[in-house]
Design an enzyme around this catalytic site. Structure first.
Site, PDB file in Angstrom:
ATOM      1  N   CYS A   1      -1.950  -6.956  -1.791  1.00 24.47           N
ATOM      2  CA  CYS A   1      -0.777  -6.557  -2.562  1.00 24.47           C
ATOM      3  C   CYS A   1       0.043  -7.797  -2.933  1.00 24.47           C
ATOM      4  O   CYS A   1      -0.447  -8.660  -3.654  1.00 24.47           O
ATOM      5  CB  CYS A   1       0.035  -5.500  -1.815  1.00 24.47           C
ATOM      6  SG  CYS A   1       1.237  -4.637  -2.873  1.00 24.47           S
TER       7      CYS A   1
ATOM      8  N   HIS B   1      -3.990  -1.533  -1.685  1.00 24.95           N
ATOM      9  CA  HIS B   1      -3.965  -1.610  -0.226  1.00 24.95           C
ATOM     10  C   HIS B   1      -5.268  -1.054   0.343  1.00 24.95           C
ATOM     11  O   HIS B   1      -5.417   0.151   0.473  1.00 24.95           O
ATOM     12  CB  HIS B   1      -2.790  -0.798   0.323  1.00 24.95           C
ATOM     13  CG  HIS B   1      -1.459  -1.426   0.100  1.00 24.95           C
ATOM     14  ND1 HIS B   1      -0.885  -2.293   1.010  1.00 24.95           N
ATOM     15  CD2 HIS B   1      -0.597  -1.341  -0.943  1.00 24.95           C
ATOM     16  CE1 HIS B   1       0.281  -2.702   0.545  1.00 24.95           C
ATOM     17  NE2 HIS B   1       0.480  -2.147  -0.643  1.00 24.95           N
TER      18      HIS B   1
ATOM     19  N   GLU C   1      -6.187  -1.021   3.328  1.00 26.30           N
ATOM     20  CA  GLU C   1      -5.905  -0.356   4.599  1.00 26.30           C
ATOM     21  C   GLU C   1      -5.334   1.045   4.398  1.00 26.30           C
ATOM     22  O   GLU C   1      -5.214   1.806   5.374  1.00 26.30           O
ATOM     23  CB  GLU C   1      -4.951  -1.217   5.438  1.00 26.30           C
ATOM     24  CG  GLU C   1      -3.494  -1.183   5.041  1.00 26.30           C
ATOM     25  CD  GLU C   1      -3.140  -2.049   3.835  1.00 26.30           C
ATOM     26  OE1 GLU C   1      -1.937  -2.179   3.540  1.00 26.30           O
ATOM     27  OE2 GLU C   1      -4.055  -2.583   3.163  1.00 26.30           O
TER      28      GLU C   1
END
Length: 205
Positions: free
Chosen positions: A80, A182, A184
């Site tokens: 990001c 992202h 994750e």
């Protein structure tokens, strides 16, 4: 046993990245000292907030030199805002120098759609690389941002997404990677990418 360092400079979403690596059973460490970054087999630079604030926080942390050295010598992933920081400079808030690892600048997304872009969007992989192995064209990942990279070197662009403008979603050059989205927070697709990155570090599961 070595580990993947997650850089803690006061402006990153650390725990969600660490939780994902824990889920994948790869050893990681929150790194808030140059030594912790230098000892790592690979490094992840997360980032949230505004570009100038993040760069100021990184410089104040005393980790800038260690981050630059790691990005040039071992597998390195910016996530990001962490991806945006890899570039030369940004227009966000005020002109601000980045890490200068990739040529190009950060600019506001030129779109008629609402900003920030928040949510899931499809990846168009334009240059496959080690992190996209097992990821399919059109797979969805999760974005939260209002600014985007404008790479000066086309070969650095690995994937884009359409948000009323073609937005660089991923960059890659050698051992250096950046994800505007992202991983994750991107379900199985994101976990696949993080696993691919972890494999590059040769950290044992």
């Amino acid at each position: 046993m070595s580990y993947i360092a997650i850089v803690d400079y006061g402006a990153g979403n650390l725990m969600s990245v660490r939780n994902s690596l824990d889920f994948l059973r790869y050893k990681s460490q929150i790194a808030d000292s140059p030594a912790a970054i230098e000892r790592a087999a690979g490094v992840i630079l997360p980032g949230v907030g505004a570009f100038p604030d993040a760069m100021d926080a990184l410089h104040a942390s005393g980790l800038t030199d260690a981050v630059l050295a790691a990005a040039k010598s071992k597998p390195f992933l910016g996530i990001c805002l962490g991806m945006q920081m890899l570039f030369d400079e940004s227009d966000e808030v005020r002109p601000c120098k980045g890490l200068g690892l990739l040529p190009g600048r950060i600019m506001r997304i030129p779109t008629v759609h609402k900003l920030p872009q928040i949510g899931w969007n499809a990846l168009d992989i334009v240059r496959p690389n080690a992190m996209t192995e097992g990821v399919r064209q059109g797979d969805y990942v999760y974005f939260v941002h209002s600014f985007m990279a404008a790479p000066a070197v086309q070969d650095d662009l690995a994937a884009v997404t359409d948000y009323g403008a073609l937005v660089p979603a991923m960059v890659a050059r050698g051992n250096l990677f950046g994800c505007q989205f992202h991983p994750e927070k991107s379900g199985e697709v994101g976990l696949t990418m993080l696993k691919n990155f972890a494999k590059l570090t040769e950290v044992e599961m």
